[in-house]
Write an enzyme that holds these catalytic residues in place. Sequence first.
Site, PDB file in Angstrom:
ATOM      1  N   TYR A  76      55.877  29.959  85.869  1.00 34.62           N
ATOM      2  CA  TYR A  76      54.850  30.714  85.700  1.00 34.62           C
ATOM      3  C   TYR A  76      54.439  31.438  85.451  1.00 34.62           C
ATOM      4  O   TYR A  76      55.307  33.033  84.930  1.00 34.62           O
ATOM      5  CB  TYR A  76      53.445  30.060  87.049  1.00 34.62           C
ATOM      6  N   GLU A 122      49.411  29.897  95.112  1.00 27.69           N
ATOM      7  CA  GLU A 122      49.153  30.482  96.053  1.00 27.69           C
ATOM      8  C   GLU A 122      48.861  32.077  95.407  1.00 27.69           C
ATOM      9  O   GLU A 122      49.634  33.084  95.970  1.00 27.69           O
ATOM     10  CB  GLU A 122      50.263  29.904  97.002  1.00 27.69           C
ATOM     11  N   ASN A 180      47.447  22.902  84.684  1.00 30.60           N
ATOM     12  CA  ASN A 180      48.171  22.550  86.152  1.00 30.60           C
ATOM     13  C   ASN A 180      47.592  21.745  86.965  1.00 30.60           C
ATOM     14  O   ASN A 180      46.610  22.520  87.873  1.00 30.60           O
ATOM     15  CB  ASN A 180      48.508  23.007  86.680  1.00 30.60           C
ATOM     16  N   GLU A 181      48.244  20.353  87.063  1.00 31.76           N
ATOM     17  CA  GLU A 181      47.302  19.130  87.933  1.00 31.76           C
ATOM     18  C   GLU A 181      45.929  19.658  87.803  1.00 31.76           C
ATOM     19  O   GLU A 181      45.060  19.019  88.369  1.00 31.76           O
ATOM     20  CB  GLU A 181      47.302  20.457  89.390  1.00 31.76           C
ATOM     21  N   GLU A 261      57.315  19.418  90.478  1.00 29.44           N
ATOM     22  CA  GLU A 261      57.466  20.001  91.037  1.00 29.44           C
ATOM     23  C   GLU A 261      57.929  19.039  93.197  1.00 29.44           C
ATOM     24  O   GLU A 261      57.117  18.313  93.196  1.00 29.44           O
ATOM     25  CB  GLU A 261      55.426  20.464  91.564  1.00 29.44           C
ATOM     26  N   TYR A 326      58.181  30.397 101.043  1.00 29.59           N
ATOM     27  CA  TYR A 326      57.840  28.977 100.897  1.00 29.59           C
ATOM     28  C   TYR A 326      59.340  28.059 101.859  1.00 29.59           C
ATOM     29  O   TYR A 326      59.204  27.608 101.031  1.00 29.59           O
ATOM     30  CB  TYR A 326      58.749  28.480  99.730  1.00 29.59           C
TER      31      TYR A 326
END
Length: 650
Positions: A76, A122, A180-181, A261, A326
């Site tokens: 990103y 996030e 994005n989404e 993803e 993560y």
Amino acid sequence: MSPVQAGSVLLLLLCAQSLGAPPSFSVDYKNDCFRKDGKQFRYISGSIHYSRIPRVYWKDRLLKMYMAGLNAIQTYIPWNYHEESPGQYNFSGDRDVEYFLQLAQDIGLLVILRPGPYICAEWDMGGLPAWLLNKKDIVLRSSDPDYIAAVDTWMGKLLPMMKPYLYQNGGPIITVQVENEYGSYFACDYNYMRHLTKLFRSHLGEEVALFTTDGAGLNYLKCGSIQGLYATVDFGPGSNVTAAFDAQRHAERQGPLVNSEFYTGWLDHWGSPHSVVSSAIVAKTLNEMLALGANVNMYMFIGGTNFGYWNGANSPYSPQPTSYDYNSPLTEAGDLTEKYFVIREVIKMYRKIPEGPIPPTTPKYAYGAVTMKKLQTLSDALDELSFSGPVKSLYPQTFTDLKQAFGYVLYRTKLPVNCSTPTPLSSPLNGVHDRAYVSVDGVAAGILERDKVITINVTGNAGSQLDLVVENLGRINYGKYINDFKGLVSNLTLGKDTLNSWTMYSLSIDEAVDQGLLWETKPGPTGPPQPAALSPPTFYGGSFVIPDGIPDLPQDTYIKLPKWRKGQVWINGFNLGRYWPTRGPQVTLFVPASILSTATPNNVTVLELEGAPCSPAPCTVEFTATPILNATVQSDYKQHRRIFSRVDLL
Ligand SMILES: *[C@@H]1O[C@H](CO)[C@@H](O)[C@H](O)[C@H]1NC(C)=O
Ligand SMILES: *[C@@H]1O[C@H](CO)[C@@H](O)[C@H](O)[C@H]1NC(C)=O
Ligand SMILES: *[C@@H]1O[C@H](CO)[C@@H](O)[C@H](O)[C@H]1NC(C)=O
Ligand SMILES: *[C@@H]1O[C@H](CO)[C@@H](O)[C@H](O)[C@H]1NC(C)=O
Ligand SMILES: *[C@@H]1O[C@H](CO)[C@@H](O)[C@H](O)[C@H]1NC(C)=O
Ligand SMILES: *[C@@H]1O[C@H](CO)[C@@H](O)[C@H](O)[C@H]1NC(C)=O
Ligand SMILES: *[C@@H]1O[C@H](CO)[C@@H](O)[C@H](O)[C@H]1NC(C)=O
């Protein structure tokens, strides 16, 4: 293969290409695949965010990804990381994305680029700069003309910079994601997506493969996918792979199957248990996807760290911790895990894995305990911290009004009436964003917290000084509440009165710490005695030297603050992030060796917001060799499970 060898092989390839047809990359609809230089191509990729890893470690992490058998990475670009104020761009040091792309290419990895403008991730406000909120009612991620104007300017800077790195121009970037989404966002503004498509095309050209990513469900794809952008999906381990790709097929009748993803782990929130996803289930679903010939990007392959103030939050308000480990195949510190090797074994069944040694886990060193000395309270240090001086107004102003993006602001007023009995100090509209450390005449009185504590009792005489140090705990990065103003965003009441006549201090704490300003001053007067449970926000300092005679120091380490409560920690002026061991699950903060010095003592500065364990015994912080990310003390478990679970994205 060594990086040098990888580099020369790549050079040979580039030469070979320059003799023949120019490099090309495209979606082959007829054969349901990607096509690279005329040949059928499938990527097995992993996500790595350069903004979460110190620059000196980019090469190590990328090499480990290459050695796992990946042929691509995905990253990103957080807009707010590069344009912190309008027109002020930063692409240097840890923000040098071009150098990152070059390294990936030198190592032999292709790049899937996700430049936003919104990225979720996030990351504070999903990567959107907080200064967009200067227009109070802006509709982010829509055709709102002010939003579009800012996006156009930013993309006009960024995309021409990226263009030489496109595969067809000799660079590593094979595909570029738009937004994005978007299908998960309420606005469903097709004109916005059309505008972005045109904008990306105008800067990057007609040839580049542009794509979108959405949850693997028709309801997400409805507003997320659009003519001209290749629609891909995202879903995690344990999903029904057939059903998930059926959803993609609904949007793209033909073309390559792509999971953009595939979740190797999951995010954390303060106050919730650390997320753990088993290697076995990751391996099983990865294998199923690869067996179908699908293209897969693993999110994350290495999570890294939300240094400073960069973490985001979910809604109802739950901020993410400093670590973005993560539970990925490479840990926050880049360590090899069992999951790494399990994934490598799966990839091996589908692709030739590079030979040669995998770069080892970097060694960690336990420098031990460092004694910390009280410096000043935050309110004693206002001369050093408030560079621009206070702002006065009848009613409270937000961080945005005060032109401060991150950190802490001091809000000060006087008690208008005698409060000889406990009197409720309240934020009736839940407008403390996000946590306020309250004191009356320098004595700690309590903590207000967004969505959790909207009233506390205070006592004091009329005219007593009421201070609220308000912490921005990270902006919401997902859903419809991303217009997340910080500070006191609505009025406070004391009993029946609305408080007014505020004096607000913007605080340049990072600059003051970096310039050593807090160390140079003598501690102020001892101040009033505090209730046992709480103290006003206070700075502490300590230093340590890297021991002599031990080879290969400095090494990475973790800092732990046993019995400290909540705050922010810097080493040599570098903001490591927030600690909050009284809530968890994160207990240790990653300290990269690159910020440590062997030449002079290393300075640790702590801003403790609630109360340090410094009396009667002296207090310490501790450097250890082992991370602890899974110790939840105060659990909001149920709440988070309900709001934001993996199931949401299936
Ligand atoms: C740009 O970002 C780098 C890396 O975070 C930082 O070291 C540098 O001070 C920044 N430059 C400016 C002018 O803010
Ligand atoms: C997975 O989804 C497919 C297509 O919707 C369905 O036919 C199949 O029964 C599902 N498999 C399982 C194990 O639920
Ligand atoms: C507040 O109380 C003090 C004594 O504690 C008294 O002298 C003063 O007049 C009172 N002020 C008001 C506004 O009631
Ligand atoms: C405030 O004090 C009153 C009276 O002592 C008490 O009833 C109330 O529960 C207290 N409220 C809070 C939030 O502590
Ligand atoms: C505070 O209350 C005043 C008076 O009702 C109002 O004008 C003002 O907009 C409010 N301020 C905020 C930040 O809510
Ligand atoms: C720590 O602070 C001291 C005193 O301000 C300074 O001389 C020294 O250079 C600092 N150390 C580092 C590594 O920045
Ligand atoms: C935390 O993680 C460590 C290391 O993986 C493990 O040994 C320990 O059991 C975990 N603790 C909890 C409470 O899950």
